[in-house]
Design an enzyme around this catalytic site. Structure first.
Site, short mmCIF file in Angstrom:
data_model
loop_
_atom_site.label_atom_id
_atom_site.label_comp_id
_atom_site.label_asym_id
_atom_site.label_seq_id
_atom_site.Cartn_x
_atom_site.Cartn_y
_atom_site.Cartn_z
N GLU A 220 50.75 54.41 -27.54
CA GLU A 220 50.23 54.79 -28.85
C GLU A 220 51.17 55.76 -29.54
O GLU A 220 51.48 55.62 -30.73
CB GLU A 220 48.86 55.47 -28.70
CG GLU A 220 47.79 54.59 -28.09
CD GLU A 220 47.72 54.68 -26.57
OE1 GLU A 220 48.79 54.76 -25.93
OE2 GLU A 220 46.61 54.67 -26.04
N CYS B 141 44.53 58.23 -24.42
CA CYS B 141 44.41 59.52 -23.71
C CYS B 141 44.20 60.64 -24.73
O CYS B 141 44.36 60.46 -25.94
CB CYS B 141 45.65 59.78 -22.85
SG CYS B 141 47.07 60.41 -23.76
N1 THU Z 1 49.20 55.14 -20.94
C1 THU Z 1 49.39 54.74 -22.23
O1 THU Z 1 50.47 54.27 -22.59
N2 THU Z 1 48.36 54.87 -23.09
C2 THU Z 1 47.12 55.34 -22.76
O2 THU Z 1 46.26 55.44 -23.61
C3 THU Z 1 46.83 55.71 -21.39
C4 THU Z 1 47.98 55.73 -20.46
C5 THU Z 1 50.29 54.95 -19.97
C6 THU Z 1 50.95 56.21 -19.48
C7 THU Z 1 51.49 55.76 -18.14
O3 THU Z 1 52.75 55.15 -18.34
C8 THU Z 1 50.53 54.69 -17.66
O4 THU Z 1 49.79 54.31 -18.81
C9 THU Z 1 49.59 55.15 -16.58
O5 THU Z 1 48.95 56.32 -16.92
#
Ligand code: THU
Length: 140
Positions: free
Chosen positions: A56, A91
């Site tokens: 994001e 997140c």
């Molecule tokens: N991650 C995202 O790219 N977006 C989210 O909303 C949640 C988590 C990624 C970060 C990391 O590379 C992987 O997902 C595991 O946490």
């Protein structure tokens, strides 16, 4: 009307470029600007884990660095080894980045195996921290 399926499809396509050798959790995002452009992003991991960037934020930072600051919606998909089973909710850090640039009615679109889920930014991050009043947005 936002074409949710189209935005989700762009997020699925973006997921292919995920750099996630540590978690194998691949995420794709597609950010729709008010002018109708779509910026995609993927998660980019790092051996120093805290340097990882979520899909994001990658999409937001690509758009903002291109001069875009008005956004309508973002579609997000993700899953272990790119298998989309559960909805991928943004997140907390990404929600705060959304709150920097987006209004309360900004839409977050995600999909599980069998349903599309749509939330507003206000639902995902109510009472968000702001250093500036939103009405000063015009001067950004
Ligand atoms: N991650 C995202 O790219 N977006 C989210 O909303 C949640 C988590 C990624 C970060 C990391 O590379 C992987 O997902 C595991 O946490």
């Amino acid at each position: 009307m936002i074409d949710k399926e189209l935005l989700l499809e762009k997020a699925r396509q973006a997921m292919v470029h995920s750099y996630s050798p540590y978690s194998s959790f691949k995420v794709g995002a597609a950010l729709l600007t008010k002018s109708g452009k779509v910026y995609t992003g993927t998660n980019i991991e790092n051996s120093s884990f805290s340097a990882t960037n979520c899909a994001e934020r990658t999409a937001f930072f690509k758009a903002v660095s291109d001069g875009e600051k008005e956004f309508k919606a973002i579609a997000i998909v993700g899953g272990k080894n790119a298998e989309i089973k559960d909805a991928c909710m943004p997140c907390g850090v990404c929600r705060q980045v959304m709150a920097e640039f987006c209004d309360k009615d900004f839409e977050i679109i995600t999909a599980s195996e069998n349903e599309i889920i749509v939330k507003t930014l206000d639902e995902l991050l109510p009472e968000s921290f702001q250093l500036r009043k939103k009405r000063h947005r015009a001067h950004r």
